[in-house]
Write an enzyme that holds these catalytic residues in place. Structure first.
Site, PDB file in Angstrom:
ATOM      1  N   TYR A 142      -0.941   4.642  16.739  1.00  0.00           N
ATOM      2  CA  TYR A 142      -1.119   3.221  16.981  1.00  0.00           C
ATOM      3  C   TYR A 142       0.083   2.434  16.355  1.00  0.00           C
ATOM      4  O   TYR A 142       0.509   1.515  17.424  1.00  0.00           O
ATOM      5  CB  TYR A 142      -2.486   2.753  15.978  1.00  0.00           C
ATOM      6  CG  TYR A 142      -2.646   1.189  15.859  1.00  0.00           C
ATOM      7  CD1 TYR A 142      -3.131   0.540  17.114  1.00  0.00           C
ATOM      8  CD2 TYR A 142      -2.471   0.580  14.991  1.00  0.00           C
ATOM      9  CE1 TYR A 142      -3.239  -0.681  17.140  1.00  0.00           C
ATOM     10  CE2 TYR A 142      -2.364  -0.888  14.832  1.00  0.00           C
ATOM     11  CZ  TYR A 142      -2.850  -1.559  16.046  1.00  0.00           C
ATOM     12  OH  TYR A 142      -2.935  -2.938  15.914  1.00  0.00           O
ATOM     13  N   LYS A 190       2.280   0.293  19.028  1.00  0.00           N
ATOM     14  CA  LYS A 190       2.427  -1.189  19.074  1.00  0.00           C
ATOM     15  C   LYS A 190       3.949  -1.580  18.798  1.00  0.00           C
ATOM     16  O   LYS A 190       4.662  -2.584  19.603  1.00  0.00           O
ATOM     17  CB  LYS A 190       1.800  -1.763  17.932  1.00  0.00           C
ATOM     18  CG  LYS A 190       0.220  -1.826  17.820  1.00  0.00           C
ATOM     19  CD  LYS A 190      -0.369  -2.562  18.710  1.00  0.00           C
ATOM     20  CE  LYS A 190      -0.205  -4.067  18.600  1.00  0.00           C
ATOM     21  NZ  LYS A 190      -1.037  -4.897  19.799  1.00  0.00           N
TER      22      LYS A 190
HETATM   23  N1  LIG Z   1      -7.349  -6.621  13.540  1.00  0.00           N
HETATM   24  C1  LIG Z   1      -6.056  -6.494  13.060  1.00  0.00           C
HETATM   25  O1  LIG Z   1      -6.384  -6.701  11.908  1.00  0.00           O
HETATM   26  C2  LIG Z   1      -5.076  -6.814  13.741  1.00  0.00           C
HETATM   27  C3  LIG Z   1      -3.641  -6.967  13.069  1.00  0.00           C
HETATM   28  C4  LIG Z   1      -2.686  -7.176  13.963  1.00  0.00           C
HETATM   29  C5  LIG Z   1      -2.522  -6.948  15.109  1.00  0.00           C
HETATM   30  N2  LIG Z   1      -3.710  -6.761  15.731  1.00  0.00           N
HETATM   31  C6  LIG Z   1      -3.624  -6.732  17.245  1.00  0.00           C
HETATM   32  O2  LIG Z   1      -4.327  -7.700  17.677  1.00  0.00           O
HETATM   33  C7  LIG Z   1      -5.101  -7.298  19.003  1.00  0.00           C
HETATM   34  C8  LIG Z   1      -6.560  -7.609  19.015  1.00  0.00           C
HETATM   35  O3  LIG Z   1      -6.958  -6.667  18.210  1.00  0.00           O
HETATM   36  P1  LIG Z   1      -8.488  -6.860  17.553  1.00  0.00           P
HETATM   37  O4  LIG Z   1      -8.557  -6.678  16.212  1.00  0.00           O
HETATM   38  O5  LIG Z   1      -9.035  -8.139  18.101  1.00  0.00           O
HETATM   39  O6  LIG Z   1      -9.069  -5.489  18.473  1.00  0.00           O
HETATM   40  P2  LIG Z   1     -10.431  -5.582  19.108  1.00  0.00           P
HETATM   41  O7  LIG Z   1     -10.689  -4.212  19.664  1.00  0.00           O
HETATM   42  O8  LIG Z   1     -11.664  -6.170  18.620  1.00  0.00           O
HETATM   43  O9  LIG Z   1     -10.004  -6.380  20.713  1.00  0.00           O
HETATM   44  C9  LIG Z   1      -9.211  -5.524  21.595  1.00  0.00           C
HETATM   45  C10 LIG Z   1      -9.845  -6.063  22.841  1.00  0.00           C
HETATM   46  O10 LIG Z   1      -9.093  -5.302  23.798  1.00  0.00           O
HETATM   47  C11 LIG Z   1      -9.916  -4.758  25.033  1.00  0.00           C
HETATM   48  N3  LIG Z   1      -9.252  -3.806  25.422  1.00  0.00           N
HETATM   49  C12 LIG Z   1      -9.333  -2.464  25.067  1.00  0.00           C
HETATM   50  N4  LIG Z   1      -8.788  -1.749  26.083  1.00  0.00           N
HETATM   51  C13 LIG Z   1      -8.713  -2.307  27.222  1.00  0.00           C
HETATM   52  C14 LIG Z   1      -8.131  -2.091  28.517  1.00  0.00           C
HETATM   53  N5  LIG Z   1      -7.757  -0.827  28.859  1.00  0.00           N
HETATM   54  N6  LIG Z   1      -8.103  -2.923  29.124  1.00  0.00           N
HETATM   55  C15 LIG Z   1      -8.874  -4.413  28.906  1.00  0.00           C
HETATM   56  N7  LIG Z   1      -8.928  -4.782  27.706  1.00  0.00           N
HETATM   57  C16 LIG Z   1      -9.049  -3.647  26.929  1.00  0.00           C
HETATM   58  C17 LIG Z   1     -11.310  -4.523  24.045  1.00  0.00           C
HETATM   59  O11 LIG Z   1     -12.159  -4.413  24.961  1.00  0.00           O
HETATM   60  C18 LIG Z   1     -11.086  -5.650  23.012  1.00  0.00           C
HETATM   61  O12 LIG Z   1     -12.154  -6.599  23.703  1.00  0.00           O
HETATM   62  C19 LIG Z   1      -4.434  -6.081  19.293  1.00  0.00           C
HETATM   63  O13 LIG Z   1      -3.573  -5.891  20.272  1.00  0.00           O
HETATM   64  C20 LIG Z   1      -4.201  -5.313  17.965  1.00  0.00           C
HETATM   65  O14 LIG Z   1      -3.012  -4.603  18.077  1.00  0.00           O
HETATM   66  C21 LIG Z   1      -4.701  -6.531  15.240  1.00  0.00           C
HETATM   67  C1  LIG Z   2      -8.597   4.037   0.491  1.00  0.00           C
HETATM   68  C2  LIG Z   2      -9.818   3.518   1.221  1.00  0.00           C
HETATM   69  C3  LIG Z   2     -11.233   3.589   0.872  1.00  0.00           C
HETATM   70  C4  LIG Z   2      -9.459   2.050   1.780  1.00  0.00           C
HETATM   71  C5  LIG Z   2      -9.218   2.018   3.256  1.00  0.00           C
HETATM   72  C6  LIG Z   2      -9.070   0.501   3.999  1.00  0.00           C
HETATM   73  C7  LIG Z   2      -8.370   0.747   5.356  1.00  0.00           C
HETATM   74  C8  LIG Z   2      -9.677   1.165   6.169  1.00  0.00           C
HETATM   75  C9  LIG Z   2      -7.474  -0.380   5.859  1.00  0.00           C
HETATM   76  C10 LIG Z   2      -6.471  -0.936   4.581  1.00  0.00           C
HETATM   77  C11 LIG Z   2      -5.390  -1.453   5.470  1.00  0.00           C
HETATM   78  C12 LIG Z   2      -6.184  -1.894   6.791  1.00  0.00           C
HETATM   79  C13 LIG Z   2      -5.098  -1.872   8.032  1.00  0.00           C
HETATM   80  C14 LIG Z   2      -4.236  -3.252   7.564  1.00  0.00           C
HETATM   81  O1  LIG Z   2      -4.978  -4.438   7.207  1.00  0.00           O
HETATM   82  C15 LIG Z   2      -3.656  -3.807   9.081  1.00  0.00           C
HETATM   83  C16 LIG Z   2      -3.944  -3.277  10.317  1.00  0.00           C
HETATM   84  C17 LIG Z   2      -3.122  -3.764  11.314  1.00  0.00           C
HETATM   85  C18 LIG Z   2      -3.491  -4.057  12.757  1.00  0.00           C
HETATM   86  O2  LIG Z   2      -2.619  -3.947  13.802  1.00  0.00           O
HETATM   87  C19 LIG Z   2      -4.673  -2.923  12.942  1.00  0.00           C
HETATM   88  C20 LIG Z   2      -5.677  -2.710  11.918  1.00  0.00           C
HETATM   89  C21 LIG Z   2      -4.996  -2.442  10.403  1.00  0.00           C
HETATM   90  C22 LIG Z   2      -4.432  -0.910  10.804  1.00  0.00           C
HETATM   91  C23 LIG Z   2      -6.060  -2.073   9.347  1.00  0.00           C
HETATM   92  C24 LIG Z   2      -7.037  -1.062   9.409  1.00  0.00           C
HETATM   93  C25 LIG Z   2      -7.740  -0.904   8.202  1.00  0.00           C
HETATM   94  C26 LIG Z   2      -6.735  -0.577   7.092  1.00  0.00           C
HETATM   95  C27 LIG Z   2      -6.184   0.758   7.217  1.00  0.00           C
END
Ligand SMILES: NC(=O)c1ccc[n+]([C@@H]2O[C@H](COP(=O)([O-])OP(=O)(O)OC[C@H]3O[C@@H](n4cnc5c(N)ncnc54)[C@H](O)[C@@H]3O)[C@@H](O)[C@H]2O)c1
Ligand SMILES: CC(C)CCC[C@@H](C)[C@H]1CC[C@H]2[C@@H]3[C@H](O)C=C4C[C@@H](O)CC[C@]4(C)[C@H]3CC[C@]12C
Length: 369
Positions: A159, A163
């Site tokens: 992942y 990214k």
């Molecule tokens: N959730 C977090 O903490 C977090 C933190 C930093 C960055 N991000 C980034 O933010 C973005 C959104 O993340 P999220 O948490 O909302 O995830 P999410 O899984 O809720 O949303 C992702 C969306 O992308 C769509 N998608 C996946 N594959 C696809 C494809 N092949 N074609 C078209 N659509 C597709 C999914 O259907 C979904 O609706 C991602 O790029 C993720 O890397 C998320």
């Molecule tokens: C020791 C365990 C019981 C705790 C596990 C917590 C774990 C599932 C959490 C901790 C940190 C979280 C990630 C972090 O907040 C940031 C991101 C960046 C984003 O791009 C995608 C989601 C992610 C990886 C979170 C996922 C859940 C994590 C790993």
């Protein structure tokens, strides 16, 4: 006031617009972007909630499509002024193969860039991640750093690797000539761990706590800070960056910005308790109940079980060596780059972000009964 029909002239496309963050970006655009004429929402899975948006003054176009399919992306991008590319596969639990993660996150992003170039779309905002920087595999702390803080970014997990590669593609594309000869302007936003309404992992922790009789057991030392940011503020930052990119291309093009707000610096678990506590859960222990070596052993065991069970079922628990390292390594940001470059101030205070998230968890509870 200018004639509103005249002011509403822009077409935006949000990829991944039905995801956790994407939905907030879509709703924020409709509330906060007066120049919007048409909003295209592109996603693999379209949500039923899109229907309610179709009655407003902005034309909302839902497009079911796959970012890995170049022709589908090009058709959706054609005629859009701005693309906000949030679609991605967020998987740190081993649910999907590394190849699929790469295909969606890297090739999908490449398809979006090429579509912009081929069809003449000039502004591209990419949702990157803090994980492009870290935490790294050495577990080195990144303590309240900013976009210029030196840090050894070393990735092994599919992942963050995907990214980082996708972000690099987006930044390198800045300045490329699009159809018509004008330059493409790109930038990348790097959210830390996003929380708020719709956050699946928060929901999972909540249900786990309910199953354990209203308790969660501390696994991570309270001293490890984990960066978190409210989803409404991340969405607001996307709206603002997309708008200002059109006026400040020279300053903002090719730049990266951490997404930040006034959420407090806390450990992952203590932060979650800000919402789960008022919903009736208790975090047991002032120190981790299990020693780190045992957690690491359990995390490794989970990897083995995942592998052994793969032919029969998908076993993808929250704990694995990567998530343990993420939760157990300090990674927080402190920056004002977005304020300096495009006037960003969080739209939601910490108190409001907290209240909204608690209300949402309570509603989850209500719907589970
Ligand atoms: N959730 C977090 O903490 C977090 C933190 C930093 C960055 N991000 C980034 O933010 C973005 C959104 O993340 P999220 O948490 O909302 O995830 P999410 O899984 O809720 O949303 C992702 C969306 O992308 C769509 N998608 C996946 N594959 C696809 C494809 N092949 N074609 C078209 N659509 C597709 C999914 O259907 C979904 O609706 C991602 O790029 C993720 O890397 C998320
Ligand atoms: C020791 C365990 C019981 C705790 C596990 C917590 C774990 C599932 C959490 C901790 C940190 C979280 C990630 C972090 O907040 C940031 C991101 C960046 C984003 O791009 C995608 C989601 C992610 C990886 C979170 C996922 C859940 C994590 C790993």
């Amino acid at each position: 006031m200018a004639d509103s029909a005249q002011a509403q002239k822009l077409v935006y496309l949000v990829t991944g617009g039905c995801g956790f963050l994407g939905e907030h970006v879509v709703r924020m655009l409709l509330q906060q972007e007066p120049q919007l004429r048409e909003l295209r929402i592109f996603d693999l899975h379209l949500g039923p909630w899109l229907e309610e948006l179709k009655t407003g003054p902005v034309q909302v176009t839902a497009i079911q499509g796959d970012v890995t399919q170049a022709h589908e992306v090009a058709a959706a991008v054609a005629g859009a002024h701005v693309v906000i590319h949030t679609a991605g596969l967020v998987d740190v639990f081993g649910k999907t193969s590394p190849e699929t993660i790469h295909e969606v996150n890297v090739q999908g992003t490449r398809n979006v860039i090429e579509a912009c170039v081929q069809t003449g779309t000039r502004f591209l905002v990419y949702t990157s991640s803090m994980e492009v920087v870290g935490p790294n595999i050495k577990g080195q702390p990144f303590y309240r750093g900013n976009e210029n803080t030196p840090y050894e970014a070393v990735h092994r997990h599919p992942y963050p690797c995907s990214k980082a590669l996708a972000e690099q593609l987006v930044l390198e594309a800045n300045g490329r000539k699009v159809l018509g000869g004008l330059p493409l302007v790109t930038c990348a936003l790097r959210p830390t761990g996003i929380y708020g309404e719709g956050h699946q992992i928060m929901r999972d922790f909540y249900h786990q706590g309910l199953r354990l009789g209203g308790r969660l057991f501390r696994a991570i030392p309270a001293s490890v800070e984990h960066g978190r940011v409210y989803v409404g503020n991340v969405a607001w930052m996307h709206v603002l960056v997309a708008r200002e990119l059109q006026h400040r291309a020279a300053l903002m093009g090719g730049q990266v910005y951490f997404c930040y707000d006034n959420s407090p610096y806390k450990s992952y678990e203590d932060f979650n308790m800000e919402f789960l506590g008022p919903c009736g859960l208790r975090l047991v222990g002032t120190r981790p109940l299990l020693p780190y070596w045992l957690l690491l052993f359990l995390a490794a065991l989970n990897v083995l079980l995942q592998w052994l069970l793969r032919p029969l079922l998908l076993y993808a628990p929250l704990l694995n060596p990567y998530t343990l390292a993420m939760a157990n390594t300090t990674f927080t940001v402190s920056t004002d780059k977005a304020r300096r470059h495009f006037g960003y101030e969080p739209l939601f205070s910490w108190e409001e972000s907290r209240t909204r998230t608690i209300r949402w968890v309570q509603a989850v509870e209500g719907s589970a009964q």
